[in-house]
Scaffold this active site. Structure first.
Site, PDB file in Angstrom:
ATOM      1  N   ASN A 100       0.817  -1.212   0.000  1.00 40.64           N
ATOM      2  CA  ASN A 100       0.000   0.000   0.000  1.00 40.64           C
ATOM      3  C   ASN A 100       0.856   1.270   0.000  1.00 40.64           C
ATOM      4  OD1 ASN A 100      -2.463   1.703   0.591  1.00 40.64           O
ATOM      5  ND2 ASN A 100      -1.337   2.047   2.498  1.00 40.64           N
ATOM      6  N   ARG A 154      -8.515   5.448   0.866  1.00 35.55           N
ATOM      7  CA  ARG A 154      -7.718   4.797  -0.191  1.00 35.55           C
ATOM      8  C   ARG A 154      -6.619   5.700  -0.770  1.00 35.55           C
ATOM      9  NH1 ARG A 154     -12.863   2.082  -1.523  1.00 35.55           N
ATOM     10  NH2 ARG A 154     -12.566  -0.103  -0.992  1.00 35.55           N
ATOM     11  N   ASP A 163       1.894   7.058   0.173  1.00 32.72           N
ATOM     12  CA  ASP A 163       0.818   6.224  -0.367  1.00 32.72           C
ATOM     13  C   ASP A 163       0.975   5.948  -1.866  1.00 32.72           C
ATOM     14  OD1 ASP A 163      -1.603   4.872   0.379  1.00 32.72           O
ATOM     15  OD2 ASP A 163      -2.653   6.281  -0.924  1.00 32.72           O
ATOM     16  N   ARG A 191      -0.583 -12.491   2.500  1.00 30.82           N
ATOM     17  CA  ARG A 191      -1.449 -11.595   3.275  1.00 30.82           C
ATOM     18  C   ARG A 191      -1.273 -10.224   2.650  1.00 30.82           C
ATOM     19  NH1 ARG A 191      -0.364  -7.539   7.311  1.00 30.82           N
ATOM     20  NH2 ARG A 191      -2.105  -7.272   8.765  1.00 30.82           N
ATOM     21  N   ASP A 193      -1.361  -6.632   3.297  1.00 31.44           N
ATOM     22  CA  ASP A 193      -1.394  -5.652   4.375  1.00 31.44           C
ATOM     23  C   ASP A 193      -2.167  -4.412   3.915  1.00 31.44           C
ATOM     24  OD1 ASP A 193      -0.161  -4.659   7.016  1.00 31.44           O
ATOM     25  OD2 ASP A 193       0.440  -3.082   5.613  1.00 31.44           O
ATOM     26  N   HIS A 197      -6.957   0.039   2.276  1.00 32.99           N
ATOM     27  CA  HIS A 197      -6.437   1.320   1.818  1.00 32.99           C
ATOM     28  C   HIS A 197      -6.056   1.318   0.341  1.00 32.99           C
ATOM     29  CE1 HIS A 197      -6.475   2.672   5.990  1.00 32.99           C
ATOM     30  NE2 HIS A 197      -6.110   1.435   6.271  1.00 32.99           N
ATOM     31  N   GLU A 230      -6.069  -7.957   4.467  1.00 32.46           N
ATOM     32  CA  GLU A 230      -6.306  -7.358   5.775  1.00 32.46           C
ATOM     33  C   GLU A 230      -7.282  -6.193   5.633  1.00 32.46           C
ATOM     34  OE1 GLU A 230      -4.672  -4.735   9.429  1.00 32.46           O
ATOM     35  OE2 GLU A 230      -4.037  -4.408   7.363  1.00 32.46           O
ATOM     36  N   ASN A 293      -4.136 -11.028  16.584  1.00 29.74           N
ATOM     37  CA  ASN A 293      -3.076 -10.905  15.587  1.00 29.74           C
ATOM     38  C   ASN A 293      -1.987  -9.986  16.146  1.00 29.74           C
ATOM     39  OD1 ASN A 293      -3.825  -8.220  15.067  1.00 29.74           O
ATOM     40  ND2 ASN A 293      -3.943  -8.488  12.863  1.00 29.74           N
TER      41      ASN A 293
HETATM   42  C1  AAO Z   1       4.388   3.833  12.809  1.00 30.58           C
HETATM   43  C2  AAO Z   1       4.084   4.776  13.956  1.00 30.58           C
HETATM   44  C3  AAO Z   1       3.293   5.974  13.458  1.00 30.58           C
HETATM   45  C4  AAO Z   1       4.035   6.659  12.317  1.00 30.58           C
HETATM   46  C5  AAO Z   1       4.322   5.640  11.225  1.00 30.58           C
HETATM   47  C6  AAO Z   1       5.121   6.226  10.083  1.00 30.58           C
HETATM   48  O1  AAO Z   1       3.358   4.090  14.957  1.00 30.58           O
HETATM   49  O2  AAO Z   1       3.105   6.870  14.531  1.00 30.58           O
HETATM   50  O3  AAO Z   1       3.267   7.696  11.787  1.00 30.58           O
HETATM   51  O4  AAO Z   1       5.050   4.541  11.782  1.00 30.58           O
HETATM   52  O5  AAO Z   1       6.412   6.470  10.449  1.00 30.58           O
HETATM   53  C7  AAO Z   1       2.218  -0.860  11.852  1.00 30.58           C
HETATM   54  C8  AAO Z   1       1.927  -0.174  13.172  1.00 30.58           C
HETATM   55  C9  AAO Z   1       1.902   1.335  13.037  1.00 30.58           C
HETATM   56  C10 AAO Z   1       3.187   1.808  12.388  1.00 30.58           C
HETATM   57  C11 AAO Z   1       3.244   1.160  11.011  1.00 30.58           C
HETATM   58  C12 AAO Z   1       4.444   1.563  10.183  1.00 30.58           C
HETATM   59  O6  AAO Z   1       0.671  -0.631  13.653  1.00 30.58           O
HETATM   60  O7  AAO Z   1       1.798   1.903  14.332  1.00 30.58           O
HETATM   61  O8  AAO Z   1       3.199   3.228  12.282  1.00 30.58           O
HETATM   62  O9  AAO Z   1       3.320  -0.273  11.187  1.00 30.58           O
HETATM   63  O10 AAO Z   1       5.613   1.300  10.862  1.00 30.58           O
HETATM   64  C13 AAO Z   1      -5.443   0.706  10.361  1.00 30.58           C
HETATM   65  C14 AAO Z   1      -5.307   0.019   9.005  1.00 30.58           C
HETATM   66  C15 AAO Z   1      -4.695  -1.357   9.109  1.00 30.58           C
HETATM   67  C16 AAO Z   1      -3.412  -1.351   9.931  1.00 30.58           C
HETATM   68  C17 AAO Z   1      -3.755  -0.784  11.294  1.00 30.58           C
HETATM   69  C18 AAO Z   1      -2.546  -0.723  12.211  1.00 30.58           C
HETATM   70  O11 AAO Z   1      -6.580  -0.051   8.374  1.00 30.58           O
HETATM   71  O12 AAO Z   1      -4.410  -1.777   7.785  1.00 30.58           O
HETATM   72  O13 AAO Z   1      -4.258   0.561  11.136  1.00 30.58           O
HETATM   73  N1  AAO Z   1      -2.799  -2.692  10.007  1.00 30.58           N
HETATM   74  C19 AAO Z   1      -1.668  -3.056   9.114  1.00 30.58           C
HETATM   75  C20 AAO Z   1      -0.605  -3.871   9.839  1.00 30.58           C
HETATM   76  C21 AAO Z   1       0.114  -3.001  10.846  1.00 30.58           C
HETATM   77  C22 AAO Z   1       0.874  -1.904  10.118  1.00 30.58           C
HETATM   78  C23 AAO Z   1       0.185  -1.405   8.921  1.00 30.58           C
HETATM   79  C24 AAO Z   1      -1.014  -1.920   8.457  1.00 30.58           C
HETATM   80  C25 AAO Z   1       0.899  -0.429   8.087  1.00 30.58           C
HETATM   81  O14 AAO Z   1      -1.190  -5.001  10.388  1.00 30.58           O
HETATM   82  O15 AAO Z   1       0.973  -3.741  11.662  1.00 30.58           O
HETATM   83  O16 AAO Z   1       1.071  -0.783  11.015  1.00 30.58           O
HETATM   84  O17 AAO Z   1       1.694  -1.192   7.185  1.00 30.58           O
HETATM   85  C26 AAO Z   1     -10.031   1.784  12.740  1.00 30.58           C
HETATM   86  C27 AAO Z   1     -10.063   1.305  11.308  1.00 30.58           C
HETATM   87  C28 AAO Z   1      -8.892   0.424  10.978  1.00 30.58           C
HETATM   88  C29 AAO Z   1      -7.591   1.080  11.371  1.00 30.58           C
HETATM   89  C30 AAO Z   1      -7.667   1.429  12.868  1.00 30.58           C
HETATM   90  C31 AAO Z   1      -6.388   2.043  13.391  1.00 30.58           C
HETATM   91  O18 AAO Z   1     -10.269   0.675  13.611  1.00 30.58           O
HETATM   92  O19 AAO Z   1     -11.244   0.581  11.078  1.00 30.58           O
HETATM   93  O20 AAO Z   1      -8.894   0.156   9.586  1.00 30.58           O
HETATM   94  O21 AAO Z   1      -6.521   0.159  11.115  1.00 30.58           O
HETATM   95  O22 AAO Z   1      -8.762   2.317  13.055  1.00 30.58           O
HETATM   96  O23 AAO Z   1      -6.217   3.303  12.842  1.00 30.58           O
HETATM   97  C32 AAO Z   1     -12.357   0.230  17.227  1.00 30.58           C
HETATM   98  C33 AAO Z   1     -13.096   0.212  15.917  1.00 30.58           C
HETATM   99  C34 AAO Z   1     -12.134  -0.117  14.793  1.00 30.58           C
HETATM  100  C35 AAO Z   1     -11.123   0.944  14.734  1.00 30.58           C
HETATM  101  C36 AAO Z   1     -10.424   0.891  16.062  1.00 30.58           C
HETATM  102  C37 AAO Z   1      -9.349   1.907  16.200  1.00 30.58           C
HETATM  103  O24 AAO Z   1     -11.864  -1.078  17.548  1.00 30.58           O
HETATM  104  O25 AAO Z   1     -14.122  -0.728  15.983  1.00 30.58           O
HETATM  105  O26 AAO Z   1     -12.785  -0.202  13.557  1.00 30.58           O
HETATM  106  O27 AAO Z   1     -11.341   1.125  17.128  1.00 30.58           O
HETATM  107  O28 AAO Z   1      -9.895   3.191  16.098  1.00 30.58           O
END
Ligand code: AAO
Length: 482
Positions: A100, A154, A163, A191, A193, A197, A230, A293
């Site tokens: 992505n 997206r 992006d 998978r 990731d 988006h 994902e 996970n």
């Molecule tokens: C890191 C730093 C950031 C910095 C960035 C860039 O933490 O501060 O800005 O580097 O330098 C992982 C880490 C991130 C990390 C990133 C890159 O988790 O912290 O950032 O690596 O190093 C969304 C996405 C989903 C993503 C998830 C973490 O949709 O795809 O965020 N998962 C994957 C991987 C993950 C990875 C990435 C993607 C990036 O599995 O390990 O990130 O490659 C809502 C939305 C979700 C959204 C969440 C969080 O969820 O629906 O889609 O996930 O928000 O933003 C309730 C709601 C639920 C909601 C949730 C949180 O549970 O029901 O829907 O609350 O609000």
């Protein structure tokens, strides 16, 4: 894209989070193969940004620098050798694919392969990518965008990561080339990731250009890679999982949330009698399911209230239910211990990952949890394999938290989450005989090291499961009769 292409008689994928390729190869031969596991999700194999300023967090691997295969897990040669050795052991490899975005916010800018990038100019020479390959103008995804604005989800940046625009031909070619290299090396799937988006129409083009799985690695001719996307969809958002199921499988985060609620205490087990799509879960063939996970076990992503290895008794209960029940394509998490949610895997002062060590009781040391080696979990893999293709029948419950069900003449399982003992004679679907409970022990010679369950000629068995027993489950199957 919805068939994992496991070797015959196998099931279940385990995410060996942050493991090194050489260690995975050995684990295929020593543990996963012999215990009937179907596959492994490996951490992203391509070059990522090195982030010393955060002491090499686990999440640096989600910040791609290039598609060269050098990371803390190993190099390309080690990756290829792992795939070969695992396939030979009957265990498939699935690659966590970060397509992505690219890294781009940090003051540091050297990757695990030694490459670098000019973030301000969107210049990633080691791919290569340039400014025209990214969505423009730059915008950042805000929390509120998830509810209102699919376009922004997206086309804007997730966590400030640059992006990529998968609508452009160059980006598609780079991604397809990257993924096809893995297929050539013998992996069974991917998978995707952050699939939420990316536009489904772009992903469709990319998937359709992938090679068939490599027949030289034992896959049938014409087999398409298994793809699980994902997409976090707990309802009420602008982007829906239904946009992705026509393409390939989708990760179902509701599954682990509901089972965590049930086994963690927030909901009674008796309600699980109709577990599956009636709970708002995806159709069986569309879903990749799991309890926790790598994100939500540390409150990233869909976050909170998920059972993990840190609450072993209910966690093992939820996993036993997942593996005993026919619904969904299950995935297990295999973790490292952490106190700080950002902390990377066990490492030395130079940032090199420290391999797990193995104790005489099969558990791991050096900071690795190795849930996949816990007896109660590993032995349920065999249960699932023995029960494959059979029906779900003989549901029983006591009106609260004692439940049991049978699997088409092959397996029987009972749970007690009540604060009083379960003592009942229950109807099973198994032939008469003596069976070893695979939760409290295993079969050694003609004896069981744990509980023995005797089934009479009428298929009934006395089941006793104390409220204070070490585990809240008993499970028996045709493969472990004494
Ligand atoms: C890191 C730093 C950031 C910095 C960035 C860039 O933490 O501060 O800005 O580097 O330098 C992982 C880490 C991130 C990390 C990133 C890159 O988790 O912290 O950032 O690596 O190093 C969304 C996405 C989903 C993503 C998830 C973490 O949709 O795809 O965020 N998962 C994957 C991987 C993950 C990875 C990435 C993607 C990036 O599995 O390990 O990130 O490659 C809502 C939305 C979700 C959204 C969440 C969080 O969820 O629906 O889609 O996930 O928000 O933003 C309730 C709601 C639920 C909601 C949730 C949180 O549970 O029901 O829907 O609350 O609000």
């Amino acid at each position: 894209y919805k068939n994992p292409h496991y070797a015959p008689g196998r099931s279940t994928m385990v995410h060996l989070f942050e493991w090194k390729w050489n260690d995975i190869a050995a684990e295929c031969e020593n543990w996963l193969g012999p215990h009937g596991y179907g596959g492994i999700q490996v951490s992203p194999p391509n070059e990522n940004l090195v982030i010393w300023s955060k002491r090499r967090p686990w999440w640096e691997r989600y910040q791609p620098m290039s598609y060269q295969l050098t990371t803390r897990s190993g190099n390309e040669q080690q990756f290829a050798s792992m795939v070969r050795r695992c396939n030979n052991a009957g265990v498939r490899i699935y690659v966590d694919t970060v397509i992505n975005h690219m890294t781009g916010t940090w003051s540091e800018n050297v990757g695990t392969g030694g490459n670098s990038a000019d973030f301000n100019n969107f210049h990633y020479p080691a791919v290569p990518y340039g400014r025209n390959d990214f969505n423009w103008p730059e915008c950042k995804i805000q929390e509120s965008d998830y509810r209102c604005c699919a376009n922004r989800v997206r086309n804007c940046q997730l966590s400030n990561l640059k992006d990529l625009n998968q609508g452009t031909e160059h980006v598609r070619q780079m991604i397809v080339g990257f993924m096809n290299r893995f297929i050539h090396m013998g992996v069974a799937g991917f998978r995707i990731d952050a699939a939420k988006h990316m536009w489904p129409r772009d992903l469709r083009v990319i998937y359709n250009r992938l090679y068939n799985l490599n027949t030289a690695h034992g896959f049938p001719a014409g087999a398409r890679p298994y793809i699980f996307q994902e997409v976090i969809d707990l309802g009420g958002e602008a982007v829906s999982r239904d946009e992705y199921t026509p393409l390939a499988a989708v990760t179902d985060f509701k599954f682990g949330m509901e089972l965590s609620r049930a086994f963690g205490g927030g909901n009674q087990l008796r309600y699980l009698h109709n577990w599956g799509p009636q709970w708002g879960l995806l159709a069986h063939s569309d879903s990749l399911v799991f309890i926790d996970n790598h994100d939500n076990q540390r409150s990233h992503g869909a976050g909170g209230n998920i059972l993990t290895h840190r609450e072993p008794r209910p966690y093992k209960g939820a996993i036993a239910f997942m593996l005993a029940h026919p619904y969904g394509e299950p995935q297990l998490m295999s973790s490292f211990f952490f106190h700080n949610t950002e902390a990377g895997p066990p490492m030395d002062n130079s940032g090199n990952i420290i391999s797990p060590s193995f104790n005489t009781d099969n558990s791991c040391g050096n900071g690795w949890v190795c849930e996949h080696r816990w007896r109660q979990i590993a032995q349920m893999i065999q249960f699932r394999n023995v029960a494959a293709g059979t029906t779900f029948n003989n549901w029983w419950d006591n009106g609260s938290n004692q439940i049991a069900f049978c699997r088409g003449g092959q397996g029987f399982v009972a749970f007690n989450k009540d604060s009083w003992d379960l003592n009942a004679t229950l109807q099973t679907c198994l032939p008469a005989g003596r069976y070893c409970d695979v939760i409290s022990g295993f079969k050694r010679g003609n004896c069981c090291t744990g509980k023995t369950i005797t089934i009479g000629n009428d298929g009934r068995a006395h089941i006793s499961l104390g409220a204070n027993d070490y585990d809240m489950v008993i499970a028996i199957h045709r493969g472990e009769q004494s």
